[in-house]
Scaffold this motif. Structure first.
Motif, PDB file in Angstrom:
ATOM      1  N   HIS A  36       0.858  -1.174   0.000  1.00 51.89           N
ATOM      2  CA  HIS A  36       0.000   0.000   0.000  1.00 51.89           C
ATOM      3  C   HIS A  36       0.899   1.231   0.000  1.00 51.89           C
ATOM      4  CE1 HIS A  36      -3.917  -1.947   0.895  1.00 51.89           C
ATOM      5  NE2 HIS A  36      -3.163  -2.826   1.522  1.00 51.89           N
ATOM      6  N   ALA A  37       0.450   2.298  -0.659  1.00 54.73           N
ATOM      7  CA  ALA A  37       1.207   3.548  -0.677  1.00 54.73           C
ATOM      8  C   ALA A  37       0.244   4.719  -0.653  1.00 54.73           C
ATOM      9  CB  ALA A  37       2.105   3.619  -1.906  1.00 54.73           C
ATOM     10  N   SER A  38       0.588   5.743   0.113  1.00 54.34           N
ATOM     11  CA  SER A  38      -0.229   6.956   0.190  1.00 54.34           C
ATOM     12  C   SER A  38       0.683   8.176   0.153  1.00 54.34           C
ATOM     13  CB  SER A  38      -1.063   6.987   1.479  1.00 54.34           C
ATOM     14  OG  SER A  38      -2.011   5.956   1.506  1.00 54.34           O
ATOM     15  N   HIS A  39       0.201   9.232  -0.483  1.00 55.13           N
ATOM     16  CA  HIS A  39       0.917  10.512  -0.533  1.00 55.13           C
ATOM     17  C   HIS A  39       0.352  11.406   0.560  1.00 55.13           C
ATOM     18  CE1 HIS A  39       2.774   9.566  -4.467  1.00 55.13           C
ATOM     19  NE2 HIS A  39       1.671   8.854  -4.628  1.00 55.13           N
ATOM     20  N   LEU A  40       1.220  11.837   1.496  1.00 54.24           N
ATOM     21  CA  LEU A  40       0.745  12.495   2.706  1.00 54.24           C
ATOM     22  C   LEU A  40       1.670  13.650   3.112  1.00 54.24           C
ATOM     23  CD1 LEU A  40       0.191   9.222   4.770  1.00 54.24           C
ATOM     24  CD2 LEU A  40      -1.587  10.501   3.568  1.00 54.24           C
ATOM     25  N   PRO A  41       1.112  14.676   3.759  1.00 57.78           N
ATOM     26  CA  PRO A  41       1.959  15.698   4.384  1.00 57.78           C
ATOM     27  C   PRO A  41       2.505  15.156   5.701  1.00 57.78           C
ATOM     28  CG  PRO A  41      -0.335  16.203   4.793  1.00 57.78           C
ATOM     29  CD  PRO A  41      -0.328  14.990   3.905  1.00 57.78           C
ATOM     30  N   VAL A  42       3.654  15.662   6.107  1.00 57.40           N
ATOM     31  CA  VAL A  42       4.291  15.168   7.326  1.00 57.40           C
ATOM     32  C   VAL A  42       4.891  16.326   8.109  1.00 57.40           C
ATOM     33  CG1 VAL A  42       6.497  14.733   6.176  1.00 57.40           C
ATOM     34  CG2 VAL A  42       5.953  13.477   8.262  1.00 57.40           C
ATOM     35  N   VAL A  43       4.876  16.187   9.421  1.00 52.48           N
ATOM     36  CA  VAL A  43       5.618  17.092  10.308  1.00 52.48           C
ATOM     37  C   VAL A  43       6.808  16.308  10.853  1.00 52.48           C
ATOM     38  CG1 VAL A  43       5.582  18.399  12.466  1.00 52.48           C
ATOM     39  CG2 VAL A  43       3.611  18.477  10.928  1.00 52.48           C
ATOM     40  N   VAL A  44       8.004  16.860  10.687  1.00 56.11           N
ATOM     41  CA  VAL A  44       9.237  16.213  11.129  1.00 56.11           C
ATOM     42  C   VAL A  44       9.672  16.849  12.438  1.00 56.11           C
ATOM     43  CG1 VAL A  44      11.646  15.734  10.539  1.00 56.11           C
ATOM     44  CG2 VAL A  44       9.894  15.785   8.734  1.00 56.11           C
ATOM     45  N   GLU A  45       9.924  16.011  13.434  1.00 56.16           N
ATOM     46  CA  GLU A  45      10.284  16.515  14.763  1.00 56.16           C
ATOM     47  C   GLU A  45      11.447  15.701  15.310  1.00 56.16           C
ATOM     48  OE1 GLU A  45       7.744  17.911  18.620  1.00 56.16           O
ATOM     49  OE2 GLU A  45       7.351  15.889  17.898  1.00 56.16           O
ATOM     50  N   LEU A  53       8.092  11.283  12.920  1.00 56.24           N
ATOM     51  CA  LEU A  53       7.282  11.815  11.830  1.00 56.24           C
ATOM     52  C   LEU A  53       5.822  11.741  12.241  1.00 56.24           C
ATOM     53  CD1 LEU A  53       9.020   9.911   8.874  1.00 56.24           C
ATOM     54  CD2 LEU A  53       9.682  12.095   9.915  1.00 56.24           C
ATOM     55  N   HIS A  54       5.106  12.847  12.086  1.00 54.59           N
ATOM     56  CA  HIS A  54       3.690  12.914  12.459  1.00 54.59           C
ATOM     57  C   HIS A  54       2.863  13.020  11.178  1.00 54.59           C
ATOM     58  CE1 HIS A  54       5.149  13.544  16.532  1.00 54.59           C
ATOM     59  NE2 HIS A  54       5.845  14.590  16.108  1.00 54.59           N
ATOM     60  N   LEU A  55       1.948  12.064  10.981  1.00 55.70           N
ATOM     61  CA  LEU A  55       1.179  11.997   9.751  1.00 55.70           C
ATOM     62  C   LEU A  55      -0.281  11.690  10.047  1.00 55.70           C
ATOM     63  CD1 LEU A  55       3.984   9.951   9.297  1.00 55.70           C
ATOM     64  CD2 LEU A  55       3.403  10.644   6.982  1.00 55.70           C
ATOM     65  N   HIS A  56      -1.116  11.851   9.017  1.00 53.06           N
ATOM     66  CA  HIS A  56      -2.514  11.437   9.120  1.00 53.06           C
ATOM     67  C   HIS A  56      -3.017  11.083   7.727  1.00 53.06           C
ATOM     68  CE1 HIS A  56      -3.265  15.539   7.689  1.00 53.06           C
ATOM     69  NE2 HIS A  56      -4.476  15.129   7.337  1.00 53.06           N
ATOM     70  N   MET A  57      -4.091  10.319   7.682  1.00 50.98           N
ATOM     71  CA  MET A  57      -4.724   9.974   6.422  1.00 50.98           C
ATOM     72  C   MET A  57      -6.228   9.856   6.651  1.00 50.98           C
ATOM     73  SD  MET A  57      -3.905   5.888   5.888  1.00 50.98           S
ATOM     74  CE  MET A  57      -2.180   6.208   5.558  1.00 50.98           C
ATOM     75  N   VAL A 109       5.518   2.290  13.351  1.00 46.57           N
ATOM     76  CA  VAL A 109       4.319   3.117  13.334  1.00 46.57           C
ATOM     77  C   VAL A 109       3.496   2.899  14.600  1.00 46.57           C
ATOM     78  CG1 VAL A 109       2.940   1.407  12.084  1.00 46.57           C
ATOM     79  CG2 VAL A 109       2.345   3.826  11.920  1.00 46.57           C
ATOM     80  N   LYS A 110       2.887   3.972  15.078  1.00 52.03           N
ATOM     81  CA  LYS A 110       2.015   3.895  16.252  1.00 52.03           C
ATOM     82  C   LYS A 110       0.815   4.795  16.027  1.00 52.03           C
ATOM     83  CE  LYS A 110       1.925   4.459  21.290  1.00 52.03           C
ATOM     84  NZ  LYS A 110       1.416   3.089  21.531  1.00 52.03           N
ATOM     85  N   LEU A 111      -0.380   4.236  16.161  1.00 54.24           N
ATOM     86  CA  LEU A 111      -1.597   5.029  16.014  1.00 54.24           C
ATOM     87  C   LEU A 111      -1.747   5.993  17.179  1.00 54.24           C
ATOM     88  CD1 LEU A 111      -4.138   2.296  14.836  1.00 54.24           C
ATOM     89  CD2 LEU A 111      -3.144   4.126  13.449  1.00 54.24           C
ATOM     90  N   VAL A 153      -7.262   9.295  10.455  1.00 51.46           N
ATOM     91  CA  VAL A 153      -6.462   8.435  11.329  1.00 51.46           C
ATOM     92  C   VAL A 153      -5.103   9.111  11.484  1.00 51.46           C
ATOM     93  CG1 VAL A 153      -5.295   6.212  11.547  1.00 51.46           C
ATOM     94  CG2 VAL A 153      -7.638   6.322  10.673  1.00 51.46           C
ATOM     95  N   THR A 154      -4.709   9.372  12.717  1.00 49.23           N
ATOM     96  CA  THR A 154      -3.447  10.043  13.018  1.00 49.23           C
ATOM     97  C   THR A 154      -2.444   9.017  13.518  1.00 49.23           C
ATOM     98  OG1 THR A 154      -4.673  12.053  13.617  1.00 49.23           O
ATOM     99  CG2 THR A 154      -2.389  11.900  14.365  1.00 49.23           C
ATOM    100  N   PHE A 155      -1.204   9.150  13.095  1.00 50.04           N
ATOM    101  CA  PHE A 155      -0.191   8.174  13.518  1.00 50.04           C
ATOM    102  C   PHE A 155       1.190   8.811  13.496  1.00 50.04           C
ATOM    103  CE2 PHE A 155      -0.963   7.839   9.023  1.00 50.04           C
ATOM    104  CZ  PHE A 155       0.279   7.656   8.438  1.00 50.04           C
TER     105      PHE A 155
END
Length: 206
Positions: A36-45, A53-57, A109-111, A153-155
């Motif tokens: 599976h692949a998704s294009h997503l914005p990310v916050v790098v910390e 990396l903080h992401l959501h979909m 990964v962690k939800l 969903v945030t992860f």
């Protein structure tokens, strides 16, 4: 990712800057039995030397159902890239190629389940992408925010290793590197000009 030693970058500050400047990423998962692949914005910390990396979909995206705590995922950061013509070389026996900068971040990964943490994650993203709109974000009605948060969903991804490839013609002579950078600077494409600047930076640092 295949990357000869001369294409690899180790400087932590440069890598963090690259990730933050190229923060629309490709998330790849596959341990659940299919890719599976998704294009997503990310916050790098980075906190205490740990990169997160903080992401959501969208909740309707089936990829998140492949997430398992502790699962390794791949997050691909793509930087500037451009075609390199054989016409640009000093030597005549050359073939076309493509120069680019890319970074692969692997991690677990962690939800994020708690609503306040989900809201904080979205706020960080707005602060990064659209700080002028942040007061409006903070003023959104609680009922509206709740509906929006229910739809995603945030992860987080705790990064365990990085792979890099800055393919900038490092295997060519300094003269040919200069010729390539000069031609890239002439391009109407902003990505090619950005690649030229990155190329020149690495000439100066080498």
């Amino acid at each position: 990712m295949y990357s000869p030693p001369y294409n690899q970058v180790e400087d932590r500050a440069e890598l963090l800057a690259f990730m933050r400047a190229n923060s629309f990423v490709l998330l790849v998962t596959g341990t659940g039995g299919s890719l599976h692949a998704s294009h997503l914005p990310v916050v790098v910390e980075e906190v205490g030397g740990q990169l997160a990396l903080h992401l959501h979909m969208a909740r309707n995206n089936p990829q998140w159902q492949e997430f398992f705590d502790g699962e390794e995922v791949l997050v691909v950061f793509s930087g500037p890239h451009a075609y390199v013509s054989p016409r640009w070389y000093e030597e005549q026996e050359r073939v076309p190629t493509w120069n680019y900068a890319a970074l692969h971040a692997y991690g677990t990964v962690k939800l994020v389940q708690e609503r306040a943490a989900k809201h904080a994650s979205q706020r960080r993203l707005v602060e990064q992408l659209d700080p002028r709109w942040l007061p409006k974000f903070d003023a959104l009605r609680a009922e509206y925010v709740a509906r929006m948060l229910d739809g995603i969903v945030t992860f987080d991804v705790a990064v365990t290793r990085l792979e890099t490839r800055w393919k900038l013609s490092q295997n060519r002579s300094r003269r040919e590197q200069e010729l390539i950078a000069t031609e890239l600077e002439k391009s109407a494409d902003s990505g090619a000009r950005e690649l030229a600047a990155l190329t020149r930076k690495h000439f100066a640092d080498s």
